[in-house]
Design a protein around this motif. Sequence first.
Motif, mmCIF file in Angstrom:
data_model
loop_
_atom_site.group_PDB
_atom_site.id
_atom_site.type_symbol
_atom_site.label_atom_id
_atom_site.label_comp_id
_atom_site.label_asym_id
_atom_site.label_seq_id
_atom_site.Cartn_x
_atom_site.Cartn_y
_atom_site.Cartn_z
ATOM 1 N N LEU A 21 -20.174 2.721 46.586
ATOM 2 C CA LEU A 21 -21.205 3.656 47.034
ATOM 3 C C LEU A 21 -21.233 3.805 48.556
ATOM 4 C CD1 LEU A 21 -24.322 3.084 44.738
ATOM 5 C CD2 LEU A 21 -22.707 4.990 44.742
ATOM 6 N N GLY A 22 -20.772 2.785 49.270
ATOM 7 C CA GLY A 22 -20.749 2.874 50.727
ATOM 8 C C GLY A 22 -19.526 3.572 51.280
ATOM 9 N N PHE A 23 -18.628 4.000 50.406
ATOM 10 C CA PHE A 23 -17.347 4.545 50.855
ATOM 11 C C PHE A 23 -17.507 5.814 51.693
ATOM 12 C CE2 PHE A 23 -13.705 7.341 50.389
ATOM 13 C CZ PHE A 23 -12.649 6.518 50.698
ATOM 14 N N ALA A 24 -18.331 6.752 51.238
ATOM 15 C CA ALA A 24 -18.414 8.064 51.886
ATOM 16 C C ALA A 24 -19.620 8.217 52.798
ATOM 17 C CB ALA A 24 -18.431 9.165 50.824
ATOM 18 N N CYS A 25 -20.366 7.153 53.020
ATOM 19 C CA CYS A 25 -21.552 7.248 53.885
ATOM 20 C C CYS A 25 -21.203 7.864 55.235
ATOM 21 C CB CYS A 25 -22.167 5.871 54.093
ATOM 22 S SG CYS A 25 -23.008 5.193 52.665
ATOM 23 N N TYR A 26 -20.153 7.349 55.846
ATOM 24 C CA TYR A 26 -19.814 7.836 57.183
ATOM 25 C C TYR A 26 -19.305 9.276 57.143
ATOM 26 C CZ TYR A 26 -17.592 8.562 61.640
ATOM 27 O OH TYR A 26 -17.227 9.106 62.842
ATOM 28 N N ALA A 27 -18.504 9.624 56.125
ATOM 29 C CA ALA A 27 -18.012 10.998 56.020
ATOM 30 C C ALA A 27 -19.172 11.981 55.945
ATOM 31 C CB ALA A 27 -17.118 11.137 54.790
ATOM 32 N N VAL A 28 -20.236 11.588 55.258
ATOM 33 C CA VAL A 28 -21.398 12.457 55.104
ATOM 34 C C VAL A 28 -22.156 12.610 56.420
ATOM 35 C CG1 VAL A 28 -23.671 12.611 54.009
ATOM 36 C CG2 VAL A 28 -21.667 12.043 52.636
ATOM 37 N N CYS A 151 -25.169 10.712 46.670
ATOM 38 C CA CYS A 151 -26.336 9.919 47.077
ATOM 39 C C CYS A 151 -26.531 9.939 48.591
ATOM 40 C CB CYS A 151 -26.180 8.478 46.585
ATOM 41 S SG CYS A 151 -26.157 8.311 44.781
ATOM 42 N N SER A 152 -25.435 9.831 49.328
ATOM 43 C CA SER A 152 -25.538 9.845 50.792
ATOM 44 C C SER A 152 -26.072 11.179 51.287
ATOM 45 C CB SER A 152 -24.175 9.558 51.424
ATOM 46 O OG SER A 152 -23.695 8.282 51.056
ATOM 47 N N ALA A 261 -18.599 17.943 47.835
ATOM 48 C CA ALA A 261 -17.614 16.874 47.999
ATOM 49 C C ALA A 261 -17.730 15.858 46.873
ATOM 50 C CB ALA A 261 -17.802 16.189 49.349
ATOM 51 N N GLY A 262 -18.954 15.535 46.468
ATOM 52 C CA GLY A 262 -19.149 14.592 45.369
ATOM 53 C C GLY A 262 -18.637 15.125 44.052
ATOM 54 N N VAL A 263 -18.947 16.375 43.757
ATOM 55 C CA VAL A 263 -18.491 16.992 42.508
ATOM 56 C C VAL A 263 -16.971 17.019 42.452
ATOM 57 C CG1 VAL A 263 -18.417 19.163 41.210
ATOM 58 C CG2 VAL A 263 -20.578 18.364 42.181
ATOM 59 N N ILE A 264 -16.351 17.396 43.564
ATOM 60 C CA ILE A 264 -14.892 17.468 43.618
ATOM 61 C C ILE A 264 -14.269 16.095 43.371
ATOM 62 C CG2 ILE A 264 -12.968 17.815 45.222
ATOM 63 C CD1 ILE A 264 -14.591 20.184 46.360
ATOM 64 N N ASN A 265 -14.890 15.041 43.898
ATOM 65 C CA ASN A 265 -14.357 13.701 43.677
ATOM 66 C C ASN A 265 -14.395 13.290 42.213
ATOM 67 O OD1 ASN A 265 -13.669 11.611 46.069
ATOM 68 N ND2 ASN A 265 -14.906 13.299 46.828
ATOM 69 N N PHE A 266 -15.395 13.780 41.479
ATOM 70 C CA PHE A 266 -15.475 13.450 40.058
ATOM 71 C C PHE A 266 -14.281 14.007 39.288
ATOM 72 C CE2 PHE A 266 -20.258 13.219 40.738
ATOM 73 C CZ PHE A 266 -20.271 11.841 40.703
ATOM 74 N N PHE A 267 -13.727 15.131 39.752
ATOM 75 C CA PHE A 267 -12.572 15.706 39.081
ATOM 76 C C PHE A 267 -11.372 14.762 39.101
ATOM 77 C CE2 PHE A 267 -14.167 20.202 40.322
ATOM 78 C CZ PHE A 267 -15.049 20.174 39.250
ATOM 79 N N GLY A 268 -11.365 13.870 40.088
ATOM 80 C CA GLY A 268 -10.244 12.941 40.189
ATOM 81 C C GLY A 268 -10.213 11.907 39.084
#
Length: 411
Positions: A21-28, A151-152, A261-268
Amino acid sequence: MRFRSSGYTPLMLMAQTGALLGFACYAVVLTTLQEEWQLSNLESGLIASAFFFGYMLTVPLATALTDRVDARKVYLVGGLLATCGLLGMAFFAFNFWTALIFMAMNGAGLAGTYMPGLKILSDRIETGDLTRHIAFYTAFFGIGTGFSYLCSGWILNGLGWHYVFGIIALGPFSAFLIVLLLIPSLQHEKWKGPINIRLHDIFPVDKWKLVLQDKNASGFIFGYTAHSLELFASRSWIVAFFAFCTVVTGETFFLAATTLAGVINFFGVPSSILGNEIALRIGRQKWVCIVMLTSAVLGILLACSTGQSWWLIFALASGHAIFIMADSSTLTAGLVMSAKENIKGAAMGLHSLMGFAGGLLGPAIFGFVLDISGSRASQTSWVWAYVAVVIWGVLFVIYERRNGWGSKASR
């Protein structure tokens, strides 16, 4: 509480989702911090890269320990370290240098959970097809990072960037609790007595040489490096890219940039699982080559799509994300299945180390090219930045095909 061996997989998938869950905090929060701290694109990219730098520093020790002790113990330390890194970003980071420290700590925490989590599964699963368990585990990387973006973004919009890191810290802490309370220790500890970890245990160069001498195994490792460079560069900058597209088109997307960005990641997630099934039928090496070339084309088309309709940008971004992830589980499963048993832990460590070395370079390369080719406000700069990160997969395919890696499928 006891589970059958196959019952550990759902628990570890839940734990991995929390740990990531902390992975994309900074990107956001990248654009927010860039304005508040007056950061250049290179500095912004370096903070993202610090996450992977912390991972690289820690993963050799973490994986070396999993060859000596129950990987569960390593995982618990990693979960706490990631929690501390996120809390540090929330309460103590105030500029470029402090952010580097706490993002590196967050990355070090992930190093203590990601591959050790995979080792927890491989040590406990006695029946069934291990490669499919591995495929689900690697695919859930997309679930964790997808929720991280969602979430971020929600927290940022409602409360501010400090709360993003503070609340998300509950994710790796929940992973710590799941493994602590629900995953039992191994019945037979691997190592009795004192654990003496020496430098060549942390960096087992002799074992790594044996791994690299195997053309099949080394191909998966170098492929994973190119894959990770493109993957993590894209994930670090995708929110900023969507924000740029909104400015250029003057058209509001149907969802917020962070939600997209979150939705797109789910496609992976299905992409990685289905990709592994396709690879089992046509050959892992062949599938990896097809995926990397397709991903490169889609990445460049995405960069060129700024100024176009949101549906086209979203379609290309989704296609790029799908093909970036389509060979993820194939590369990891291929390495696990091809490495010899006595050096499997070292092989997994090198695989992860090289992969996240690509992750370290990717965001920094992307930001550097944005700076030298113009600025974040130039469409041409975005095109060159995407070219700079997708080209490595193309070079990998050309090199490995010439050296015969793709001529014989790994079953």
